[in-house]
Design an enzyme around this catalytic site. Structure first.
Site, mmCIF file in Angstrom:
data_model
loop_
_atom_site.group_PDB
_atom_site.id
_atom_site.type_symbol
_atom_site.label_atom_id
_atom_site.label_comp_id
_atom_site.label_asym_id
_atom_site.label_seq_id
_atom_site.Cartn_x
_atom_site.Cartn_y
_atom_site.Cartn_z
ATOM 1 C CB CYS A 156 -0.664 -0.201 1.298
ATOM 2 S SG CYS A 156 -2.204 1.318 1.270
ATOM 3 C CB CYS A 157 3.973 2.280 1.989
ATOM 4 S SG CYS A 157 3.272 2.368 3.588
ATOM 5 C CB CYS A 208 -2.141 7.222 6.014
ATOM 6 S SG CYS A 208 -1.292 7.174 4.381
ATOM 7 C CB CYS A 224 -1.117 3.904 8.779
ATOM 8 S SG CYS A 224 -1.813 2.823 7.626
ATOM 9 C CB CYS A 235 6.293 4.468 4.358
ATOM 10 S SG CYS A 235 7.355 5.709 3.823
#
Length: 231
Positions: free
Chosen positions: A115-116, A198, A201, A225
């Site tokens: 995702c990162c 985010c 997170c 990340c």
């Protein structure tokens, strides 16, 4: 290319003078990536207040806190600048969500890093295209991964210099500068959010916790990340 003598001169200079030396060497080819964290707000003030030839950009992952967007508008207005905003590519996000779910990053470190990569690393690489120097707001005391970083280092993966002008600054030095210059910053910092990423997170930390403990708080990992590690 920087010579060893130039690097030494930059490292021995004040932060403001170091920024001037670097941008003089690579005018119009120096970029600054800001997350709008306190360190980055300090550098934005230093760059914008004397109109250094630096392109400033930020990454919008699509999952940020509202306070981030409010601060972005205030920063642009305060310094009369227009920070470029880079977004992840929609097909990448759609494919990830279809395969893993909207919050699939909670399921594994692998999912989170994927995702990162989609939301941060790929947009960063686009933003750095054509740059010779990448300015960051990293400080050595932020994490174990960053304590041995140098002020200027060659990023072989991206083919540019990475310039960390605040690498030796302490947290107290940073806060003193923010107060002296009345630098705008995210109000979440005053609520225990030392490192802000985010929204899903990031959590506030407790007194005595490591500053990065609030990032990907459900994991036992290096708390990075992918932006500041070799690919």
């Amino acid at each position: 290319m920087f010579t060893e003598e130039q690097i030494q001169e930059i490292e021995n200079a004040s932060t403001a003078d170091a920024l001037k030396l670097v941008t003089a060497q690579f005018p119009e080819e120096t970029v600054f990536s800001t997350s709008l964290g306190q360190e980055d707000q300090v550098l934005t003030e230093m760059i914008a207040s004397v109109k250094l030839p630096v392109r400033i950009f930020t990454l919008d992952t699509g999952r940020l806190f509202y306070e981030h967007y409010d601060l972005l508008e205030k920063t642009n207005a305060r310094y009369k600048i227009n920070i470029d905003v880079y977004f992840p590519e929609a097909p990448d996000v759609e494919a990830y969500v279809k395969a893993n779910g909207v919050n699939g990053f909670y399921e594994s470190v692998e999912n989170r890093k994927a995702c990162c990569f989609i939301r941060k690393v790929k947009p960063l690489n686009r933003a750095l295209t054509g740059a010779k120097v990448w300015i960051t707001g990293l400080r050595s005391e932020q994490s174990d991964n960053r304590k041995d970083m140098k002020m200027i280092e060659w990023d072989a993966d991206r083919g540019l210099y990475k310039f960390n002008p605040l690498i030796h600054w302490s947290y107290d030095e940073m806060m003193d500068y923010i107060r002296q210059k009345n630098v705008p910053y995210n109000p979440l910092h005053d609520k225990g959010f030392i490192s802000i990423g985010c929204a899903p997170c990031t959590r506030a930390i407790e007194p005595g916790e490591d500053p990065r403990a609030g990032r990907w708080w459900w994991e036992v990992s290096h708390k990075e990340c992918g932006l500041h590690v070799h690919q």
